[in-house]
Write an enzyme that holds these catalytic residues in place. Structure first.
Site, PDB file in Angstrom:
ATOM      1  N   TYR A  32       0.865  -1.182   0.000  1.00  0.00           N
ATOM      2  CA  TYR A  32       0.000   0.000   0.000  1.00  0.00           C
ATOM      3  C   TYR A  32       0.905   1.236   0.000  1.00  0.00           C
ATOM      4  O   TYR A  32       0.862   2.090   0.877  1.00  0.00           O
ATOM      5  CB  TYR A  32      -0.981   0.003   1.185  1.00  0.00           C
ATOM      6  CG  TYR A  32      -2.274   0.662   0.803  1.00  0.00           C
ATOM      7  CD1 TYR A  32      -3.145   0.040  -0.087  1.00  0.00           C
ATOM      8  CD2 TYR A  32      -2.622   1.912   1.285  1.00  0.00           C
ATOM      9  CE1 TYR A  32      -4.316   0.644  -0.480  1.00  0.00           C
ATOM     10  CE2 TYR A  32      -3.797   2.534   0.899  1.00  0.00           C
ATOM     11  CZ  TYR A  32      -4.641   1.888   0.021  1.00  0.00           C
ATOM     12  OH  TYR A  32      -5.803   2.498  -0.365  1.00  0.00           O
ATOM     13  N   GLY A  36       6.593   7.916   0.964  1.00  0.00           N
ATOM     14  CA  GLY A  36       7.654   7.505   1.899  1.00  0.00           C
ATOM     15  C   GLY A  36       8.373   6.258   1.398  1.00  0.00           C
ATOM     16  O   GLY A  36       9.608   6.209   1.343  1.00  0.00           O
ATOM     17  N   HIS A  37       7.577   5.242   1.026  1.00  0.00           N
ATOM     18  CA  HIS A  37       8.184   4.020   0.473  1.00  0.00           C
ATOM     19  C   HIS A  37       8.982   4.338  -0.795  1.00  0.00           C
ATOM     20  O   HIS A  37      10.079   3.812  -1.002  1.00  0.00           O
ATOM     21  CB  HIS A  37       7.102   3.010   0.100  1.00  0.00           C
ATOM     22  CG  HIS A  37       6.264   2.511   1.235  1.00  0.00           C
ATOM     23  ND1 HIS A  37       4.929   2.799   1.352  1.00  0.00           N
ATOM     24  CD2 HIS A  37       6.575   1.729   2.303  1.00  0.00           C
ATOM     25  CE1 HIS A  37       4.436   2.198   2.422  1.00  0.00           C
ATOM     26  NE2 HIS A  37       5.411   1.554   3.032  1.00  0.00           N
ATOM     27  N   GLY A 148      13.055   3.303   6.900  1.00  0.00           N
ATOM     28  CA  GLY A 148      12.642   4.675   7.156  1.00  0.00           C
ATOM     29  C   GLY A 148      12.820   5.091   8.613  1.00  0.00           C
ATOM     30  O   GLY A 148      12.562   4.310   9.529  1.00  0.00           O
ATOM     31  N   GLN A 149      13.243   6.336   8.804  1.00  0.00           N
ATOM     32  CA  GLN A 149      13.321   6.935  10.144  1.00  0.00           C
ATOM     33  C   GLN A 149      11.936   6.992  10.796  1.00  0.00           C
ATOM     34  O   GLN A 149      11.812   7.041  12.009  1.00  0.00           O
ATOM     35  CB  GLN A 149      13.918   8.343  10.026  1.00  0.00           C
ATOM     36  CG  GLN A 149      13.939   9.165  11.302  1.00  0.00           C
ATOM     37  CD  GLN A 149      14.910   8.632  12.330  1.00  0.00           C
ATOM     38  OE1 GLN A 149      15.852   7.917  11.995  1.00  0.00           O
ATOM     39  NE2 GLN A 149      14.686   8.972  13.595  1.00  0.00           N
ATOM     40  N   LYS A 150      10.887   6.975   9.982  1.00  0.00           N
ATOM     41  CA  LYS A 150       9.509   6.944  10.507  1.00  0.00           C
ATOM     42  C   LYS A 150       9.371   5.871  11.587  1.00  0.00           C
ATOM     43  O   LYS A 150       8.728   6.069  12.606  1.00  0.00           O
ATOM     44  CB  LYS A 150       8.552   6.682   9.345  1.00  0.00           C
ATOM     45  CG  LYS A 150       7.176   6.208   9.716  1.00  0.00           C
ATOM     46  CD  LYS A 150       6.288   7.357  10.053  1.00  0.00           C
ATOM     47  CE  LYS A 150       4.939   6.928  10.591  1.00  0.00           C
ATOM     48  NZ  LYS A 150       4.419   5.696  10.083  1.00  0.00           N
ATOM     49  N   SER A 186       1.836   7.316   5.964  1.00  0.00           N
ATOM     50  CA  SER A 186       1.691   5.968   6.494  1.00  0.00           C
ATOM     51  C   SER A 186       0.565   5.280   5.742  1.00  0.00           C
ATOM     52  O   SER A 186      -0.442   5.920   5.409  1.00  0.00           O
ATOM     53  CB  SER A 186       1.340   6.021   7.991  1.00  0.00           C
ATOM     54  OG  SER A 186       0.885   4.748   8.425  1.00  0.00           O
TER      55      SER A 186
HETATM   56  P1  AMP Z   1       5.746  -0.350   6.100  1.00  0.00           P
HETATM   57  O1  AMP Z   1       5.230  -0.712   4.750  1.00  0.00           O
HETATM   58  O2  AMP Z   1       4.863   0.606   6.844  1.00  0.00           O
HETATM   59  O3  AMP Z   1       6.181  -1.540   6.909  1.00  0.00           O
HETATM   60  O4  AMP Z   1       7.074   0.493   5.855  1.00  0.00           O
HETATM   61  C1  AMP Z   1       8.111  -0.003   5.044  1.00  0.00           C
HETATM   62  C2  AMP Z   1       9.301   0.897   5.147  1.00  0.00           C
HETATM   63  O5  AMP Z   1       8.933   2.221   4.744  1.00  0.00           O
HETATM   64  C3  AMP Z   1       9.847   1.023   6.576  1.00  0.00           C
HETATM   65  O6  AMP Z   1      11.267   1.047   6.531  1.00  0.00           O
HETATM   66  C4  AMP Z   1       9.285   2.345   7.035  1.00  0.00           C
HETATM   67  O7  AMP Z   1      10.056   2.969   8.030  1.00  0.00           O
HETATM   68  C5  AMP Z   1       9.320   3.134   5.748  1.00  0.00           C
HETATM   69  N1  AMP Z   1       8.371   4.249   5.812  1.00  0.00           N
HETATM   70  C6  AMP Z   1       7.062   4.191   6.154  1.00  0.00           C
HETATM   71  N2  AMP Z   1       6.527   5.438   6.160  1.00  0.00           N
HETATM   72  C7  AMP Z   1       7.519   6.294   5.823  1.00  0.00           C
HETATM   73  C8  AMP Z   1       7.610   7.714   5.669  1.00  0.00           C
HETATM   74  N3  AMP Z   1       6.553   8.506   5.861  1.00  0.00           N
HETATM   75  N4  AMP Z   1       8.791   8.247   5.319  1.00  0.00           N
HETATM   76  C9  AMP Z   1       9.884   7.445   5.131  1.00  0.00           C
HETATM   77  N5  AMP Z   1       9.870   6.106   5.252  1.00  0.00           N
HETATM   78  C10 AMP Z   1       8.709   5.536   5.601  1.00  0.00           C
END
Ligand code: AMP
Length: 286
Positions: A32, A36-37, A148-150, A186
């Site tokens: 999804y 950010g991704h 991500g730093q998130k 997110s």
């Molecule tokens: P997720 O799909 O939420 O598990 O996130 C996958 C990767 O994307 C992880 O390394 C997160 O930290 C990064 N990520 C998620 N949201 C952001 C964002 N807003 N900015 C930068 N990286 C992000």
């Protein structure tokens, strides 16, 4: 762009790349995808000739009653976005292949890296994260992986696992990408009602208030955390899950800031849980 589904394929892909002298970058996600991704994919592309994006909604990092079943999914859109960013392969394994019934191993990081923040609020979460990332590293054999730093605590845990288990992967942390009003992007933001969405930038504003106090010379954690918390109070739909100041290296709680610190927040809007953080001093990434 290749779409890889079986567990054997990404390793074959990585080894073929390396045989040609090409570095392989990895971007693990739960799909999804948002900007950010995509920023992580671009960072990986800068560091490696070939980039593999993984898309796996990892059941072992969700607790009972969390949103595993309703986690948003759109494989076709994610595939198109990865391809448009120049990813070379999208690896999207099945849960039954990643975790057959005989699967009994968990990678568990103990100590202050996992005892506070989300580790305290989501028992077992980081063991699930550490386990799946270790498996993805073994399956994809990347030279470099971008996070991500998130998810600052996740990044710290993965750095620890990589160092402790001598995994030959360079870990890169990329900055938080935000909406124009400051809300950290997110996949879970789609859960928010219009009213909740309107109030959600309060997380970033609370962190900005804390950073302003810090820049003004305040070093007492309690004072900074209380100011940030009271900011959240200005959003009637927001319920603080935690607001904590920790050492940026060990993630242990700190009373007086003497070195780099991390202020991390988790807030509920209804059933939706949002997280955000800032480093103090605010110089980007872990
Ligand atoms: P997720 O799909 O939420 O598990 O996130 C996958 C990767 O994307 C992880 O390394 C997160 O930290 C990064 N990520 C998620 N949201 C952001 C964002 N807003 N900015 C930068 N990286 C992000």
């Amino acid at each position: 762009m290749l779409v890889l589904r079986s567990l054997e394929e990404p390793r074959r892909f990585a080894r073929a790349c390396r045989a040609r002298g090409e570095r392989v970058g990895l971007v693990p996600t739960m799909g999804y995808l948002h900007e950010g991704h995509l920023s992580l994919i671009r960072e990986a592309k800068r560091r490696a000739r070939r980039v593999v994006v993984t898309l796996f909604v990892n059941p072992t990092q969700f607790g009972a009653g969390e949103d595993l079943d309703r986690y948003p999914r759109d494989l076709e859109r994610d595939r198109a976005l990865c391809e448009a960013e120049g990813a070379d392969a999208l690896f999207t394994p099945e849960a039954r292949d990643m975790y057959p019934p005989s699967h009994a191993t968990r990678v568990n990081v103990s100590g202050t890296l996992t005892s506070g923040l989300c580790g305290a609020k989501r028992p077992g979460h980081f063991a699930g994260v550490a386990t799946v990332v270790t498996k993805l590293f073994n399956l994809c054999e990347p030279d470099v992986a971008v996070f991500g730093q998130k998810d600052a605590q996740q990044a710290a845990v993965i750095k620890r696992v990589t160092a402790d288990l001598d995994l030959p992967v360079e870990i890169v942390v990329a900055p938080i990408v935000r909406e124009r009003d400051g809300l950290a992007m997110s996949s879970r933001n789609v859960y928010l009602s219009p009213e909740e969405r309107a109030q959600a930038p309060v997380l970033k504003r609370s962190l900005d208030a804390a950073a302003a106090l810090y820049r003004g010379g305040e070093r007492r954690s309690r004072v900074i955390v209380e100011a940030a918390r009271s900011h959240i109070g200005s959003a009637p739909l927001a319920k603080v899950d935690y607001m904590e100041m920790v050492d940026a290296g060990s993630l242990a709680p700190v009373d007086v800031l003497e070195g780099p610190a991390l202020l991390a927040v988790a807030v509920y809007f209804g059933k939706t849980r949002l997280i955000d953080n800032t480093l103090l001093p605010d110089d980007g990434v872990m």
